[in-house]
Design an enzyme around this catalytic site. Sequence first.
Site, PDB file in Angstrom:
ATOM      1  N   VAL A  31       0.926  -1.170   0.044  1.00 19.96           N
ATOM      2  CA  VAL A  31       0.012   0.104   0.040  1.00 19.96           C
ATOM      3  C   VAL A  31       0.811   1.467  -0.087  1.00 19.96           C
ATOM      4  O   VAL A  31       0.228   2.430  -0.265  1.00 19.96           O
ATOM      5  CB  VAL A  31      -0.898  -0.014   1.329  1.00 19.96           C
ATOM      6  CG1 VAL A  31      -1.911  -0.971   1.013  1.00 19.96           C
ATOM      7  CG2 VAL A  31      -0.385   0.065   2.526  1.00 19.96           C
ATOM      8  N   SER A  32       2.228   1.260   0.371  1.00 16.57           N
ATOM      9  CA  SER A  32       3.159   2.336   0.192  1.00 16.57           C
ATOM     10  C   SER A  32       4.254   2.040   0.097  1.00 16.57           C
ATOM     11  O   SER A  32       4.900   0.752   0.656  1.00 16.57           O
ATOM     12  CB  SER A  32       2.725   3.217   1.503  1.00 16.57           C
ATOM     13  OG  SER A  32       3.707   4.312   1.604  1.00 16.57           O
ATOM     14  N   SER A  33       5.100   2.754  -0.705  1.00 18.46           N
ATOM     15  CA  SER A  33       6.623   2.465  -0.876  1.00 18.46           C
ATOM     16  C   SER A  33       7.400   3.638  -0.942  1.00 18.46           C
ATOM     17  O   SER A  33       6.968   4.646  -1.073  1.00 18.46           O
ATOM     18  CB  SER A  33       6.698   1.615  -2.301  1.00 18.46           C
ATOM     19  OG  SER A  33       6.335   2.488  -3.310  1.00 18.46           O
TER      20      SER A  33
END
Length: 317
Positions: free
Chosen positions: A94-96
Amino acid sequence: MSEVADAFADAAARERRALVREIEAYGELTDPAWRGAFAEVPRHLFVPYYYVAGPAGYERLWSGDPDPERRDRWLRGAYRDTALATRVRDGELVSSASQPSLMALMLEALDVRDGHDVLEIGAGTGYHAALLCHRLGDRHVTTVDLDEEIAESARAHLAAAGHRPTVLTADGARGCPERAPFGRIVATCALPSLPYAWLPQCRPGALVLAPLSTGLLLLRVRDAAHAEGRFLNTPAYFVGLRGVAARVPRSTPVGDDRFGFLYGLVGDRLDRREALALWRREGRPERERFGVTVSGGRQWAWLDEPGGPYAWPLPEA
């Protein structure tokens, strides 16, 4: 500082210098201001933990691991020129943290100048915002994220690095009208089309840089209803923007990244055979031959020219 802290600071500085050299080897960081930002902003503060994909799923590396070898592995990975998975929920990314060399390319393409106010869509770890703060000053940077946990984490990372820009929990598709007008808007998440709300929040002549399909679109804003620009020549893969309907990636019938970009850009306007025939007929075009026009409440992607024979409406923003 203690001897251990001194040794860690030295190791982090070495890794940071190595990262800068690696990015420069790719031909990025031609602007001394951005080189200074990458050389001085400590990326490890923004990724106190991250996930590495393996055969058994994601493995977590973190700064507080009691095993010194795993801590060293974490630090080396924090400064590797690669994207890092920073949040995984139910097995889904969901996030990087984006690849630093790609960030350098984006920041140089954004062509920021002293005094510009910049809106970042997608706070992520806060590292990208920290680089902007280093270049422009904290008061000129606003970053928004739909996820309150991500926004709060970015705010804490930024504070640890000595920066306090405006960090808001908000739907990036709506922009940030209370902080407008902006000279630059940059998205660090993939979009299906350009949110119309952004243009009225831009100064005339502002630039908007956003990932579309698997490319980076650079638009020049004429006024509140008109913008136009082309894609950069680099591939780019980002986590999708939440809060708007994301276009589902389609599998490509040939193993060429350039065709994958076209196939993702035209959506359901062309089926697989039509898209492949066009791509081959036009000489397997690179990304920079494509562009997008936003005008009068419509937006469309095109090949070579906005009014040319090949144009495809983008989804409603």
